[in-house]
Write a protein that holds these residues in place. Sequence first.
Motif: not given
Length: 185
Positions: A82, A86, A91, A94-95
């Motif tokens: 990313l 971010v 991050a 998101s993962k």
Amino acid sequence: MQPLHTLPTTQTSSYAPLAVVLHWTLVVLIIGMIPLGWYMMEIEDDPGSAWFFNLHKSIGLVLAGLVLLRLLWRLGHSPAPLPASVAPWQATASKAGHWLLYAAMIAMPAFGIIGSLLTERGIVFFGIPLPSVLQANHDLAELFFEAHSVTIWILIGLVTVHALAGLKHLLIDKDGVFQRMWFSR
């Protein structure tokens, strides 16, 4: 507002075309399956309802296969990092969110398929009866169908957060993250 493909982006790389097509195909199928499933439950005992159940099961099998294909692709093709803009917590979220989405997208059809295999009717895939590999067990089938129903709510929550995060990147952050999973840049 500028078209999606012309919005300014940072140095983020796009996902491979296959990943993009699988992503958006899954979006369409999952969004279509939810109201179909709810409608089926409303007409469960009505004459002719078997057609809707068979359609739901058939699309569900296709969907399960596409999810597995998408997961296998993802395991062999890591996305580009990313952008530095971010935040680390985003991050990480998101993962985690992506892996939770995969877990729900695997669990939900698995519960439905096992539940269907435990019924007397089994699974008819676009008109072709599939072999019954499990002995019918109404109570156990109902348990799997309940898990299938609960998982859809989990999936709806995860998809909602995922879509809102994507829209945040598109409309507020304008950092190119959304465009990575779009059809063109």
